[in-house]
Write an enzyme that holds these catalytic residues in place. Structure first.
Site, PDB file in Angstrom:
ATOM      1  N   ASP A  97       0.919  -1.468   0.287  1.00 33.61           N
ATOM      2  CA  ASP A  97       0.085   0.342  -0.382  1.00 33.61           C
ATOM      3  C   ASP A  97       0.487   0.982  -0.087  1.00 33.61           C
ATOM      4  O   ASP A  97       2.302   0.915   0.772  1.00 33.61           O
ATOM      5  CB  ASP A  97      -0.546  -0.286   0.863  1.00 33.61           C
ATOM      6  CG  ASP A  97      -2.110   1.283   0.971  1.00 33.61           C
ATOM      7  OD1 ASP A  97      -2.342   1.340   0.138  1.00 33.61           O
ATOM      8  OD2 ASP A  97      -2.317   1.291   2.477  1.00 33.61           O
ATOM      9  N   HIS A  98       0.631   1.984  -0.604  1.00 34.04           N
ATOM     10  CA  HIS A  98       1.219   3.721  -0.353  1.00 34.04           C
ATOM     11  C   HIS A  98       0.829   4.122   0.909  1.00 34.04           C
ATOM     12  O   HIS A  98       0.315   4.259   1.175  1.00 34.04           O
ATOM     13  CB  HIS A  98       0.595   4.517  -1.135  1.00 34.04           C
ATOM     14  CG  HIS A  98       1.064   4.269  -3.025  1.00 34.04           C
ATOM     15  ND1 HIS A  98      -0.063   4.167  -4.450  1.00 34.04           N
ATOM     16  CD2 HIS A  98       1.989   3.250  -3.242  1.00 34.04           C
ATOM     17  CE1 HIS A  98       1.379   4.339  -5.333  1.00 34.04           C
ATOM     18  NE2 HIS A  98       2.472   3.453  -4.585  1.00 34.04           N
TER      19      HIS A  98
ATOM     20  N   TYR B  77      -4.888   4.881  -0.089  1.00 33.99           N
ATOM     21  CA  TYR B  77      -6.156   4.004  -0.436  1.00 33.99           C
ATOM     22  C   TYR B  77      -4.993   3.618  -0.611  1.00 33.99           C
ATOM     23  O   TYR B  77      -6.559   3.054  -1.819  1.00 33.99           O
ATOM     24  CB  TYR B  77      -7.696   4.733  -0.925  1.00 33.99           C
ATOM     25  CG  TYR B  77      -7.600   5.740   0.410  1.00 33.99           C
ATOM     26  CD1 TYR B  77      -7.478   5.653   1.782  1.00 33.99           C
ATOM     27  CD2 TYR B  77      -7.463   7.293   0.581  1.00 33.99           C
ATOM     28  CE1 TYR B  77      -8.481   7.038   3.149  1.00 33.99           C
ATOM     29  CE2 TYR B  77      -7.318   8.030   0.643  1.00 33.99           C
ATOM     30  CZ  TYR B  77      -8.341   7.860   2.269  1.00 33.99           C
ATOM     31  OH  TYR B  77      -8.196   9.218   3.172  1.00 33.99           O
ATOM     32  N   HIS B  78      -4.462   2.371  -1.609  1.00 29.24           N
ATOM     33  CA  HIS B  78      -3.954   1.774  -2.538  1.00 29.24           C
ATOM     34  C   HIS B  78      -3.280   0.905  -2.116  1.00 29.24           C
ATOM     35  O   HIS B  78      -2.829  -0.329  -2.619  1.00 29.24           O
ATOM     36  CB  HIS B  78      -2.966   2.837  -3.100  1.00 29.24           C
ATOM     37  CG  HIS B  78      -2.835   3.846  -3.944  1.00 29.24           C
ATOM     38  ND1 HIS B  78      -2.359   5.113  -4.411  1.00 29.24           N
ATOM     39  CD2 HIS B  78      -4.421   3.999  -3.947  1.00 29.24           C
ATOM     40  CE1 HIS B  78      -3.127   5.759  -4.552  1.00 29.24           C
ATOM     41  NE2 HIS B  78      -4.511   5.461  -4.456  1.00 29.24           N
ATOM     42  N   PRO B  79      -4.325  -0.081  -1.671  1.00 29.12           N
ATOM     43  CA  PRO B  79      -4.057  -1.412  -1.008  1.00 29.12           C
ATOM     44  C   PRO B  79      -3.828  -2.707  -2.642  1.00 29.12           C
ATOM     45  O   PRO B  79      -4.243  -2.669  -3.536  1.00 29.12           O
ATOM     46  CB  PRO B  79      -5.407  -2.163  -0.529  1.00 29.12           C
ATOM     47  CG  PRO B  79      -6.562  -1.730  -0.428  1.00 29.12           C
ATOM     48  CD  PRO B  79      -5.779  -0.166  -1.380  1.00 29.12           C
TER      49      PRO B  79
END
Length: 520
Positions: free
Chosen positions: A290-291, A457-459
């Site tokens: 994730d980010h 919000y980038h899993p």
């Protein structure tokens, strides 16, 4: 008796809406699209700046991570879309593909040159379009912000002062520099994959959409995925049969979880959860990336930030002209940077927001302010999604392991310091006053990152694709060890991209549609 379809698509999110559209375009096949959430009938979905109002609502899965050891044992909130369009109905609408180097490392068939046509197939670029970069007649509108905040240009001046270059186009192959954020909007309103792909297909008699239908498990028979069991809106258990393929597009959290509760996964993990192993696939749920982001927020003495967006006059302006503050996507500008000048590709991203974006927008800011967020683009840390129960409705355990690799912390701290330097530039200094975050007493940036870093919000990565036998899916997205089952979403990314995950997820779904048709 189970209803029969040629294809069953699980999840009406960024990827699922695309699959439903592309596959049902053939009148000779039947398609069922199964979505756990309801229809996207909510004004806040259409208002670009209002996406934080959708958090912790029925349109959100409202997930939380396990306590993060390296982040002061905090449980981080993970909003994920639970409605038509999925997270494309809740996100900040940033269309950021990522760097060429990202895709060139994914494997045969997934190089930048090979995936570029699928980006272009999806895109309907309006405004400052460069035909060699964007598509112009796809289903997804990609536009410029109609009413950008005047302080965005000041941020650009600060970037130039710091030695960054102005990008002629943010989505070209080379991302090193800064520019305005292209957004998935049409005439000032959000344009999700439900808008671009699903709605145009609804009139087709061969497409069936089941809303408020929670997928429970994929049904297997003799090594083949044959159907889906789901809960209907009244709590009853129903079944669908897939004559050709089941296409799992539930996202980086729910796709691996559904595989696990269906008996596909690591036998040790499944045994603890009380699930019988039907297909031994140890990497299901592993490789979670994730980010992570840490923000710098400054007070702004000018009352022109998005703090004023909730005034009734702004809603009237949006409804009558589709302009004004409510058309902002919040993250109005992007800079790609390096923590080390010797790097050949950026490892940091800075996002400029003309508002104090605090705690996912859930905390009322103490006045007008500006935010620059530092994002760790290529984390070395890896986590996992694991089922904790055989009950398919029980939420999985989410363990990102943020900052478990010490290299990640050093890079993110460097990013925060660069954001502070941008605020201290000659261009920005006249437009800011006292700091909000870090506060005056927060001088240890390592401690600050541990106390305040949050997800962007980038899993991704939890159903890794690859040519090796250990990968969850092969390079055509077919689940290893099972016939008639593919995964099509951000979970298949071998490594997270230096960008945002919505655009590549759309690309993956467009390419998957071709792979599925070719197999037929």
């Amino acid at each position: 008796m189970a209803e029969q379809f040629d294809y069953v698509v699980i999840g009406a999110g960024s990827a699922g809406c695309i699959l439903a559209n592309r596959l049902s375009a053939d009148p000779g096949v039947t398609v069922a699209l199964v979505e756990a959430g309801g229809r996207d009938r909510k004004l806040e979905i259409k208002l670009p700046a209002a996406f934080p109002k959708l958090f912790h609502t029925p349109f959100d899965w409202d997930l939380y991570t396990a306590p993060q050891k390296e982040l002061d044992a905090r449980e981080l909130y993970w909003p994920r879309g639970k409605t038509w369009g999925g997270s494309s109905s809740l996100n900040a609408q940033m269309w950021v593909r990522g760097a060429q180097a990202d895709y060139d490392a994914w494997g045969d068939g997934w190089s930048y040159a090979e995936v570029l046509p699928y980006f272009r197939r999806a895109e309907h670029r309006v405004g400052s379009n460069t035909d060699s970069i964007y598509g112009t007649d796809g289903p997804l509108y990609i536009e410029e912000l109609r009413s950008p905040n005047p302080l965005r240009s000041v941020f650009f001046e600060a970037c130039a002062e710091a030695g960054f270059r102005r990008l002629p186009e943010l989505n070209a192959a080379g991302i090193d520099g800064y520019g305005p954020t292209p957004v998935t909007q049409h005439r000032g309103r959000r344009w999700s994959t439900a808008d671009g792909y699903l709605r145009p297909a609804l009139k087709r008699p061969n497409l069936t959409v089941l809303s408020d239908a929670h997928a429970r498990r994929i049904l297997l028979s003799d090594g083949r995925a044959t159907g889906l069991e789901y809960s209907d809106p009244k709590g009853g258990i129903q079944r669908l049969t897939a004559r050709r393929e089941i296409l799992l597009a539930a996202g980086a959290v729910h796709s691996p979880h559904l595989l696990q509760v269906s008996g596909i996964g690591d036998p040790d993990v499944l045994k603890v959860a009380g699930i019988e192993t039907l297909v031994d696939s140890p990497e299901v749920g592993a490789n979670l990336q994730d980010h992570l982001s840490a923000v710098v927020i400054m007070h702004c003495p000018e009352p022109i930030t998005l703090v004023a967006a909730e005034r009734p006059a702004e809603l009237v302006k949006f409804l009558t002209t589709r302009r004004g503050m409510l058309t902002s996507n919040v993250g109005e500008a992007v800079t790609f940077a390096r923590s080390d000048p010797s790097l050949t590709v950026p490892d940091l991203e800075f996002i400029f927001a003309p508002v104090p974006f605090m705690d996912h927008g859930q905390t009322d800011p103490p006045g007008h302010g500006l935010t620059i967020g530092a994002i760790l683009l290529q984390p070395e840390s890896r986590g996992a999604i694991t089922a904790v129960s055989a009950d398919p409705l029980a939420a999985p355990h989410i363990e990102p392991n943020y900052l478990s690799d010490p290299r990640d912390l050093a890079i993110l701290v460097n990013g925060v310091e660069q954001c502070q330097a941008l605020f201290g530039s000659a261009a920005m200094a006249p437009h800011v006053s006292a700091p909000m975050r870090p506060g005056p007493g927060e001088t240890d940036m390592t401690a600050y990152v541990r106390a305040h870093a949050e997800t962007l919000y980038h899993p991704s990565g939890t159903c890794r694709m690859g040519a090796d036998a250990d990968s969850v899916v092969d390079l055509e997205l077919r689940v290893r060890g099972v016939e008639g089952l593919r995964v099509v979403d951000a979970s298949v990314m071998p490594r997270i991209i230096r960008g945002h995950t919505h655009a590549p997820t759309v690309m993956i779904a467009e390419k998957a549609a071709d792979l599925i048709r070719a197999a037929r």
